[in-house]
Design a protein around this motif. Structure first.
Motif, PDB file in Angstrom:
ATOM      1  N   HIS A 281      11.889 -23.729 -38.686  1.00  0.00           N
ATOM      2  CA  HIS A 281      10.806 -24.608 -38.257  1.00  0.00           C
ATOM      3  C   HIS A 281      10.400 -25.600 -39.358  1.00  0.00           C
ATOM      4  O   HIS A 281       9.972 -25.200 -40.434  1.00  0.00           O
TER       5      HIS A 281
ATOM      6  N   HIS B 174      10.831 -34.436 -22.966  1.00  0.00           N
ATOM      7  CA  HIS B 174      11.988 -34.236 -23.846  1.00  0.00           C
ATOM      8  C   HIS B 174      13.310 -34.429 -23.105  1.00  0.00           C
ATOM      9  O   HIS B 174      14.281 -34.934 -23.664  1.00  0.00           O
TER      10      HIS B 174
ATOM     11  N   GLY C 197       4.435 -27.151 -27.980  1.00  0.00           N
ATOM     12  CA  GLY C 197       4.856 -26.700 -26.662  1.00  0.00           C
ATOM     13  C   GLY C 197       5.297 -25.246 -26.691  1.00  0.00           C
ATOM     14  O   GLY C 197       4.757 -24.399 -25.981  1.00  0.00           O
ATOM     15  N   LEU C 198       6.225 -24.953 -27.558  1.00  0.00           N
ATOM     16  CA  LEU C 198       6.874 -23.640 -27.520  1.00  0.00           C
ATOM     17  C   LEU C 198       5.907 -22.479 -27.777  1.00  0.00           C
ATOM     18  O   LEU C 198       6.114 -21.379 -27.288  1.00  0.00           O
ATOM     19  N   THR C 199       4.857 -22.726 -28.546  1.00  0.00           N
ATOM     20  CA  THR C 199       3.899 -21.632 -28.774  1.00  0.00           C
ATOM     21  C   THR C 199       2.698 -21.746 -27.826  1.00  0.00           C
ATOM     22  O   THR C 199       1.652 -21.177 -28.069  1.00  0.00           O
TER      23      THR C 199
ATOM     24  N   CYS D  57      10.237 -26.708 -28.536  1.00  0.00           N
ATOM     25  CA  CYS D  57      10.916 -27.104 -27.284  1.00  0.00           C
ATOM     26  C   CYS D  57      11.814 -28.306 -27.579  1.00  0.00           C
ATOM     27  O   CYS D  57      12.971 -28.358 -27.174  1.00  0.00           O
ATOM     28  N   SER D  58      11.253 -29.269 -28.293  1.00  0.00           N
ATOM     29  CA  SER D  58      12.009 -30.472 -28.635  1.00  0.00           C
ATOM     30  C   SER D  58      13.272 -30.129 -29.422  1.00  0.00           C
ATOM     31  O   SER D  58      14.335 -30.701 -29.200  1.00  0.00           O
TER      32      SER D  58
ATOM     33  N   GLY E   1       9.972 -32.155 -33.380  1.00  0.00           N
ATOM     34  CA  GLY E   1       8.730 -32.268 -32.607  1.00  0.00           C
ATOM     35  C   GLY E   1       7.604 -32.709 -33.519  1.00  0.00           C
ATOM     36  O   GLY E   1       7.774 -32.810 -34.738  1.00  0.00           O
ATOM     37  N   ASP E   2       6.445 -32.955 -32.940  1.00  0.00           N
ATOM     38  CA  ASP E   2       5.313 -33.364 -33.759  1.00  0.00           C
ATOM     39  C   ASP E   2       4.827 -32.212 -34.635  1.00  0.00           C
ATOM     40  O   ASP E   2       4.385 -32.416 -35.759  1.00  0.00           O
ATOM     41  N   GLY E   3       4.923 -30.988 -34.111  1.00  0.00           N
ATOM     42  CA  GLY E   3       4.571 -29.838 -34.951  1.00  0.00           C
ATOM     43  C   GLY E   3       5.598 -29.684 -36.056  1.00  0.00           C
ATOM     44  O   GLY E   3       5.277 -29.524 -37.234  1.00  0.00           O
ATOM     45  N   ASP E   4       6.848 -29.761 -35.673  1.00  0.00           N
ATOM     46  CA  ASP E   4       7.969 -29.574 -36.585  1.00  0.00           C
ATOM     47  C   ASP E   4       7.949 -30.591 -37.742  1.00  0.00           C
ATOM     48  O   ASP E   4       8.216 -30.240 -38.890  1.00  0.00           O
TER      49      ASP E   4
ATOM     50  N   ASN F  47       4.499 -34.894 -28.401  1.00  0.00           N
ATOM     51  CA  ASN F  47       3.675 -34.585 -27.224  1.00  0.00           C
ATOM     52  C   ASN F  47       2.257 -34.160 -27.580  1.00  0.00           C
ATOM     53  O   ASN F  47       1.480 -33.763 -26.715  1.00  0.00           O
TER      54      ASN F  47
ATOM     55  N   VAL G 261       1.170 -31.569 -28.886  1.00  0.00           N
ATOM     56  CA  VAL G 261       0.917 -30.117 -28.865  1.00  0.00           C
ATOM     57  C   VAL G 261       2.116 -29.356 -29.402  1.00  0.00           C
ATOM     58  O   VAL G 261       3.209 -29.898 -29.539  1.00  0.00           O
TER      59      VAL G 261
HETATM   60  C1  LIG Z   1       7.774 -20.373 -39.889  1.00  0.00           C
HETATM   61  C2  LIG Z   1       7.424 -20.457 -38.450  1.00  0.00           C
HETATM   62  N1  LIG Z   1       6.137 -20.458 -38.072  1.00  0.00           N
HETATM   63  C3  LIG Z   1       5.823 -20.514 -36.769  1.00  0.00           C
HETATM   64  C4  LIG Z   1       6.791 -20.601 -35.818  1.00  0.00           C
HETATM   65  C5  LIG Z   1       6.388 -20.653 -34.369  1.00  0.00           C
HETATM   66  N2  LIG Z   1       6.627 -21.940 -33.728  1.00  0.00           N
HETATM   67  C6  LIG Z   1       7.733 -22.182 -33.023  1.00  0.00           C
HETATM   68  S1  LIG Z   1       7.777 -23.701 -32.354  1.00  0.00           S
HETATM   69  C7  LIG Z   1       6.260 -24.074 -32.983  1.00  0.00           C
HETATM   70  C8  LIG Z   1       5.609 -25.380 -32.712  1.00  0.00           C
HETATM   71  C9  LIG Z   1       6.515 -26.400 -32.182  1.00  0.00           C
HETATM   72  O1  LIG Z   1       5.822 -27.574 -31.921  1.00  0.00           O
HETATM   73  P1  LIG Z   1       6.561 -28.957 -31.874  1.00  0.00           P
HETATM   74  O2  LIG Z   1       7.374 -29.142 -33.069  1.00  0.00           O
HETATM   75  O3  LIG Z   1       5.540 -29.991 -31.585  1.00  0.00           O
HETATM   76  O4  LIG Z   1       7.590 -28.796 -30.684  1.00  0.00           O
HETATM   77  P2  LIG Z   1       7.352 -28.839 -29.107  1.00  0.00           P
HETATM   78  O5  LIG Z   1       7.546 -27.429 -28.670  1.00  0.00           O
HETATM   79  O6  LIG Z   1       5.987 -29.333 -28.845  1.00  0.00           O
HETATM   80  O7  LIG Z   1       8.410 -29.735 -28.622  1.00  0.00           O
HETATM   81  C10 LIG Z   1       5.764 -23.017 -33.720  1.00  0.00           C
HETATM   82  C11 LIG Z   1       4.452 -23.039 -34.370  1.00  0.00           C
HETATM   83  C12 LIG Z   1       8.131 -20.588 -36.264  1.00  0.00           C
HETATM   84  N3  LIG Z   1       9.158 -20.660 -35.428  1.00  0.00           N
HETATM   85  N4  LIG Z   1       8.406 -20.526 -37.565  1.00  0.00           N
END
Ligand SMILES: Cc1ncc(C[n+]2csc(CCOP(=O)(O)OP(=O)(O)O)c2C)c(N)n1
Ligand code: SF4
Ligand SMILES: [Mg+2]
Lengths: 351, 601
Positions: A87, A39, A144-146, A68-69, A111-114, A140, A142
């Motif tokens: 999120h 990042h 990252g932040l969790t 993290c992203s 992020g990919d999760g986001d 990434n 995954v």
């Molecule tokens: C409603 C809600 N559910 C769960 C979370 C916890 N949470 C924070 S960051 C995250 C995942 C982030 O993953 P990604 O978007 O891929 O970012 P990365 O850290 O990998 O860059 C989660 C599940 C949250 N902040 N809000």
């Protein structure tokens, strides 16, 4: 400490852009990400791209979700307003902000999760509306932040740090964007600044939603040899299909671009993206072709990168809804209030 | 029977999807144009075609706008509900039915006069087209009612012509159908009935309109430019109306371009996100929704509260929990809205009681949202939002200037040494904000994570608490800014009613009834949350308070207990929560019984 002010050192030798600013003027506070995190490289590329484009930092609105992203907008363009939404919901914030003022530059970092899990719906709809913004997914594989759970972009067979093997097919944001009608679809790698910077520039200047999926290894949770989103894996299977050069408005397009493999695409503001096909049989203006090419190469485990699709004629949200060219937020109240005579007229309907 | 002019209830039982709404609306409007106070309530199913609907028109010389609980004339057009509709008629009342087909002999009542009109037969003889036959049956009973009630035919004709101004062919057909019903009733019935209409002059200076329309109009007048929404009954017509007004009054005359932007979002999470993005960026933005949508918006509402972003949300309440009864009315989102989202949150709420207040409170909501930099929720309900109410005509103060709140200008930012987003420099809990793209000096990072008064990220206990305490202080500042309650009070009276929103019409009628019976009761209607000082004073100076509201769990009472110093023993609840708009009876009986038991002096 989780917030660090970066010491401001004046480097008189640093080159200046047309605004008289150095890249330092495009930086933000100190990153708090892990050393080596992909990042941070994207942050550096963003700084470089905005500097090269001569955009005044305060004319940019930086937006992100959570992860993290999503923290990274704090690490560049200190003089720009930033907003960390909740999120997965940055796309709606960006849509509303853009609705209020169509004349700023909008940058979304996710992020990919986001974007592909919790926010998949909003991502898809912002893209479909063709909101005028650059949308970067720092991918990434995954969360990252969790701390390292699989995300929806993890490949089948990809092994987590704790040994678990992902069994579910990944969501590829690039293929999703192509099928959802995206007007600018690109992929790059955080470790390839040479490819990334011009793509960012083209994405910023594109009149519509520019999706840029950037593979960005998580050194802490997903950079081991069994991970398909590691530096090693990405480098090995990297397959650039089209290289994009961004040519600003004023510069003439070099003759070399005009023959053979190069293909200039004029952007809305008069600047140009010159696409150089690395792969001879690739056609970045044909959606169906782009889709099948990507699919083909994906089956071979290859990661196709570059500006994979562009359609500069697709209308963005405001053009579709025929909004005035000024920012709605700046319209004088007199132009918004119909006044007492109109109120009288309206009420005749209710008699 | 003695004649009873201008004081009765007509209830019309229809099947939905048969076009009855326009006929019923015409009837109500014609009465209104005769100068007689009137109110209509539409009871409709959550369905598009084929289920029962009722339209209830109360004609009230006195100007009472709540339901009365009576049915004096039933127009039974739905065979499916016939038995139930007959049972609903008050003793001495009338039932009009379609006598084209033979009726079940069992279904009669000695104390109800049946009036048979061969509607289908007459209409089928005159109209060819199947759809026209269905529609014209409605218009035909309208004609019969006109004769029976002595409705002014000229008014009705005029209305028809206005309604179908651009469809002359329809006017002729409608007039023919009216005439059929009218003549039949004249020839076969004793017209007019003892229940009848007599022209009055009590509706001048009034309009007849629903709350969603006027809330939308308020948004236009407030200068709102961004609207985001996801369709949900009973709020949908609010955005429909906003769009219509904007198409008319918000188009640049030279370029034909729009001075507004409406986004139909993918869901309510996105709708509120868009509103926040726009509010953060300095536009007046709003979203209309109802319970399920507000539930989805929770996370973002907390974000807006903490990050201090203006937003206006219209919650047109319907029956919950969950999907509940989407086409029925309730006031059961009060507690949820007041403290929506996790963590310590508290919000600013406005409670309109009728469509006119929807207009004024829409304007006030934008002023408050920007002044206080926080989401403001306007809690109306289905009864206010979707039914036509008779309200005083609106006027507009040409000197009105929107309160855009504390926003630093480009010049101010330029001349400033340093800008700190969350510092309370005026002592009212409200910090100054800056807008994106205005000046580099105004840049800050908006976040829902812990931040200090400078706007920087923090996990420090003191810094965090400092901001949280200021937010509480800001909410207290709001007490004096929200609309003051409406108070009807006489010195020396120790019993009071506290009520809210659309209960108002029923409460005011109940007060008159109680007064006639010799019971004086004072009345306060809250119009905003946090509660104004006047609310505090009212509950303090009364010995016994009846809290009248439309939910099961006494949510207004709970809010009073939480947010004022009122003693619990003083409060008695009168609750109505079946989903139908409330009428005065439960209030009158509730208070009379309690007083008889000596609960209050
Ligand atoms: C409603 C809600 N559910 C769960 C979370 C916890 N949470 C924070 S960051 C995250 C995942 C982030 O993953 P990604 O978007 O891929 O970012 P990365 O850290 O990998 O860059 C989660 C599940 C949250 N902040 N809000
Ligand atoms: S956990 Fe992974 S994604 Fe997060 S900062 Fe560290 S390396 Fe980057
Ligand atoms: Mg991730």
């Amino acid at each position: 400490m989780s917030f660090m002010q970066k010491p401001r050192v004046i480097h008189s030798k640093l080159p200046k852009n047309e605004l008289g600013l150095t890249t330092r003027d495009y930086e933000g506070s100190m990153s708090t990400l892990c050393a080596g995190c992909g990042h941070d490289s994207i942050t550096a590329a963003l700084i470089q791209a905005f500097w090269e484009l001569n955009i005044e930092p305060y004319k940019v609105a930086k937006m992100s979700g959570i992860g993290c992203s999503s923290k990274t907008p704090a690490y560049f363009l200190e003089e720009a307003h930033g907003i960390n939404a909740v999120h997965g919901r940055m796309p709606s914030i960006a849509t509303g902000a853009n609705a209020a003022d169509r004349n700023l530059y909008y940058l979304g970092v996710s992020g990919d999760g986001d974007s592909l899990s919790i926010g998949f719906g909003q991502f898809a709809h912002a893209l479909r509306r063709n909101i005028n913004m650059l949308y970067i997914i720092e991918n990434n594989g995954v969360y990252g932040l969790t701390k390292g759970q699989f995300s929806a972009s993890a490949d089948v067979g990809s092994k987590a740090k704790k040994g678990e093997v992902n069994q579910q097919p990944p969501i590829d944001p690039v293929i999703a964007a192509l099928t959802l009608g995206g007007s600018f679809v690109a992929r790059s790698f955080s470790g390839d600044k040479g490819q990334l910077v011009p793509l960012i520039k083209a994405g910023i200047m594109h009149n519509g939603f520019a999706l840029l999926d950037v593979l960005s290894p998580c050194v802490t949770f997903n950079d081991h040899e069994d991970s398909t989103k590691s530096y090693a894996h990405t480098r090995q299977f990297y397959h650039p299909a089209v290289h994009a050069d961004f040519v600003p408005q004023k510069k003439p397009i070099r003759a070399a671009y005009e023959n053979g493999e190069a293909m200039p695409v004029e952007l809305h503001d008069g600047s140009t993206v010159v696409l150089r096909k690395v792969s001879k049989d690739y056609n970045p203006t044909n959606r169906a072709h782009a889709y099948s090419y990507l699919h083909e190469h994906q089956k071979r485990g290859e990661i196709v990168t570059g500006l994979l699709y562009i359609d500069e004629d697709q209308r963005e949200m405001h053009d579709i809804s025929n909004t005035v060219s000024e920012a709605l937020r700046d319209l004088p109240y007199a132009e918004l209030c119909p006044g007492s005579a109109a109120l009288e007229e309206i009420q005749n309907l209710y008699r | 029977m003695n004649t009873r002019s201008n004081d009765f209830v007509i209830k019309i039982a229809n099947v939905n999807g048969t076009g009855s709404a326009s006929a019923n609306g015409l009837l109500m409007k014609a009465i209104f144009r005769m100068g007689i106070p009137v109110v209509g309530k539409n009871f409709f199913p959550s369905n598009i075609q084929g289920l029962p609907t009722w339209f209830e028109i109360r004609v009230s010389r006195e100007g009472y706008l709540a339901r009365s609980g009576r049915v004096d004339i039933m127009v039974a057009m739905n065979a499916q509900t016939y038995a139930r509709d007959l049972a609903d008629v008050s003793p001495g009342g009338y039932l009009l039915y379609d006598s084209t087909w033979p009726r079940d002999k069992q279904l009669t009542r000695d104390d109800v006069t049946l009036i048979g009109i061969p509607l289908a037969q007459m209409v089928n003889e005159q109209f060819e087209n199947i759809r026209a036959r269905i529609l014209m049956k409605n218009v035909c009973y309208l004609g019969a009612l006109a004769a029976l009630l002595d409705l002014d035919m000229r008014v009705l004709e005029e209305l028809l012509k206005e309604t179908f101004a651009d469809k002359q062919k329809l006017v002729a057909g409608n007039l023919k159908a009216i005439e059929l019903g009218y003549q039949y009733a004249k020839q076969h019935c004793d017209c007019p009935l003892p229940l009848r209409l007599e022209p009055m002059n009590a509706t001048a200076g009034h309009i007849m309109v629903d709350g969603n329309t006027l809330a939308a109009l308020g948004c236009v007048y407030a200068g709102a430019t961004v609207g985001a929404w996801y369709p949900i009954t009973p709020s949908t017509s609010l955005m429909d109306a906003f769009k219509e007004f904007c198409e008319r009054y918000r188009v640049d005359p030279e370029t034909g371009k729009q001075r507004y932007c409406i986004v139909q979002a993918e869901d309510e999470l996105a709708a509120i996100g868009m509103v926040l993005g726009a509010g953060w960026n300095g536009a007046r933005a709003f979203t209309p929704t109802s319970g399920p949508g507000l539930s989805l918006m929770n996370e973002f509402i907390g974000f807006a509260y903490y990050a201090e972003i203006p937003a206006v949300i219209f919650d047109v309440q319907r029956v919950g929990p969950s999907t509940g009864m989407p086409t029925r009315t309730q006031q059961a989102d009060l507690l949820f809205a007041a403290y929506a989202s996790h963590g310590d949150t508290r919000h600013v709420l406005l409670f309109p009681a009728d469509p006119a207040e929807c207009f004024h409170m829409a304007v006030a909501a934008f002023d408050l949202a920007e002044r206080l930099q926080t989401p403001v929720m306007v809690l109306s309900d289905l009864d206010i939002g979707m039914n036509d109410w008779m309200v005083p005509k609106l006027s507009w103060d040409e000197d009105y200037v929107p309160d855009r709140g504390k926003v630093y200008s480009q010049e101010q930012l330029r001349d400033m040494r340093v800008f700190h987003r969350y510092t309370d420099s005026d002592g009212d809990g409200i910090a100054y904000r800056s807008l994106p793209g205005v000046h580099p000096g105004g840049a800050y990072f908006t976040r829902g994570s812990g931040h200090n008064r400078r706007g920087a990220y923090t996990e420090d206990a003191d810094e965090y608490q400092d901001v949280l305490d200021r937010l509480r202080h800001k909410h207290d500042t709001a007490k004096a800014l929200v609309p003051a309650p409406v108070v009807h009070s006489k010195k020396g009276v120790k019993t009071g009613i506290v009520s809210i929103g659309s209960c108002d019409a029923a409460v005011r009628e109940a007060l008159d009834i109680l007064a006639r019976e010799g019971t004086e009761v004072n009345y306060l209607r809250v119009r905003g949350f946090p509660f104004n000082r006047e609310v505090e004073e009212f509950v303090e100076r009364h010995e016994h308070l009846f809290v009248v509201e439309q939910n099961r769990d006494a949510q207004l009472k709970a809010l009073l207990l939480l947010e004022t110093n009122v003693e619990r023993r003083k409060l008695t609840s009168i609750l109505h929560y079946g989903g139908m708009p409330m009428d005065s009876r439960c209030i009158v009986s509730g208070i009379s019984e309690a007083l008889a038991k000596g609960a209050a002096a």
